[in-house]
Enzyme design. Sequence first.
Site, PDB file in Angstrom:
ATOM      1  N   LYS A   1      17.199 -12.372  -8.320  1.00  0.00           N
ATOM      2  CA  LYS A   1      15.872 -12.618  -7.738  1.00  0.00           C
ATOM      3  C   LYS A   1      15.349 -11.386  -7.006  1.00  0.00           C
ATOM      4  O   LYS A   1      14.166 -11.033  -7.137  1.00  0.00           O
ATOM      5  CB  LYS A   1      15.945 -13.819  -6.785  1.00  0.00           C
TER       6      LYS A   1
ATOM      7  N   HIS B   1      17.436  -9.439   2.493  1.00  0.00           N
ATOM      8  CA  HIS B   1      17.883 -10.799   2.183  1.00  0.00           C
ATOM      9  C   HIS B   1      19.038 -11.158   3.095  1.00  0.00           C
ATOM     10  O   HIS B   1      19.949 -10.358   3.316  1.00  0.00           O
ATOM     11  CB  HIS B   1      18.335 -10.920   0.728  1.00  0.00           C
TER      12      HIS B   1
ATOM     13  N   SER C   1      23.061 -14.609  -8.310  1.00  0.00           N
ATOM     14  CA  SER C   1      21.884 -15.393  -7.936  1.00  0.00           C
ATOM     15  C   SER C   1      20.994 -14.603  -6.987  1.00  0.00           C
ATOM     16  O   SER C   1      19.780 -14.467  -7.196  1.00  0.00           O
ATOM     17  CB  SER C   1      22.318 -16.713  -7.287  1.00  0.00           C
TER      18      SER C   1
ATOM     19  N   ARG D   1      24.517 -25.738  -9.727  1.00  0.00           N
ATOM     20  CA  ARG D   1      25.649 -25.409  -8.861  1.00  0.00           C
ATOM     21  C   ARG D   1      25.681 -26.307  -7.632  1.00  0.00           C
ATOM     22  O   ARG D   1      26.749 -26.693  -7.152  1.00  0.00           O
ATOM     23  CB  ARG D   1      25.585 -23.946  -8.431  1.00  0.00           C
TER      24      ARG D   1
ATOM     25  N   ASP E   1      18.133 -18.422 -13.013  1.00  0.00           N
ATOM     26  CA  ASP E   1      18.778 -18.658 -11.724  1.00  0.00           C
ATOM     27  C   ASP E   1      18.282 -19.949 -11.084  1.00  0.00           C
ATOM     28  O   ASP E   1      19.063 -20.683 -10.465  1.00  0.00           O
ATOM     29  CB  ASP E   1      18.518 -17.484 -10.773  1.00  0.00           C
TER      30      ASP E   1
END
Length: 438
Positions: A201, A96, A197, A182, A175
């Site tokens: 995931k 990620h 967050s 947000r 989320d």
Amino acid sequence: MTSADALPPAEAASDPVAVDIIRAKRDGGVLSDAQIDWVVDAYTHGVVAEEQMAALAMAIFLRGMVPSEIFRWTGAMIASGSRLSLSVGRPTVDKHSTGGVGDKITLPLAPLVAACGAAVPQLSGRGLGHTGGTLDKLESIPGWRAALSLDEITAQLSSVGAVVCAATEGLAPADKKLYALRDVTSTVESIPLIASSIMSKKIAEGASGLVLDVKAGSGAFMKTVADARTLASTLVSIGSAHGVPTTALITDMNVPLGRAVGNAVEVAEAVSVLQGGGPADVVSLTVALAREMLSLAGLSSVDPAAVLASGEAYETWSRMITAQGGDPSAPLPTPAHVHVVPAPASGVLSSLDAYAVGVAAWRLGAGRARKEDPVQAAAGVLCLAKPGDAVSAGEPLLELHTDTPDAVPGALAALAAAFTVSDTAPAVGPIVLETIRS
């Protein structure tokens, strides 16, 4: 409140409980496990109102969270939905990135790691603002589709070893709701909320290992290395607490990554890397992340640089794109209009600001201001020179690509102070600044 028994079920309307939790965090208190479990579950089911969660998000933004709160908040968001179980005959490892300008690394990285023997379930997202989205880039390939069922994901991981697609429904739905909230309440930059967050995931995706590319610099959400280090350490700690071995690389994002910023132009650059070419910084970061992913997958004896040079990763790319309906040999979209930005003087390009280039690409149509906005496949910026390159006055420095010429003035305004030319070459540091392991 210290136990779940002290809280009403989330299905029952209980505004006073939400108010108590908001007040506790507003006043700097540490939320209990029961409070966190209840408020995340209640918000997911619509019991806690949007304005109440907005107030709690702002309280968290201002007051922060201790590690135990962050770990529990992440776990509650994972528990709000399903968790994938991927049994595909290979070790699974994911990556990620926290987002940057010209960050197309997923495109060559996923097939490279798959060609080395691991399985890469890369559930990706779309761009917003100045940072690009992996799915937007891949959708510039004719026929390619982002939406896959769980059965399709599993089958492709088994047969190809890599899949890059949209997240399936049901993964961390809390989320999804909170992220949208947000975005409109100016609480995006909270490290506890960013970390939970990302990790909710990624852990829900079911990979057995995770490598994070945490970017620092003008084009990143974390502007300083110190902030990036705090985020990276938090992410790694969350992964360890939830039984997922995690490594984070802190990487430089003051200058665009590679020479292409946009959608189709980034796909073309990624393909050039897979075919043995491409910019040195893209190749270097791709190989560095691949080494970390292979280490977590128990395949550290495999040399990703050699596999990349062999052409096997490009073959895996072609199979991956074909499996999702795309034509890897089809021409990519080209822009209706190209505007050249010339070098203002002769000398050495000494700076090229990532954020400014990202904003320019966004204004040209490569990105979106709202999630529902369309993007142009052919829009973007080509950096014909990077810091350290010699330039001559009047020669092309940047190319602006767009289907809407009226967008060019806005892009030029974003680039007004984006680059400097001087007599001396700048000091060019490494792309990987630090590594944090669990």
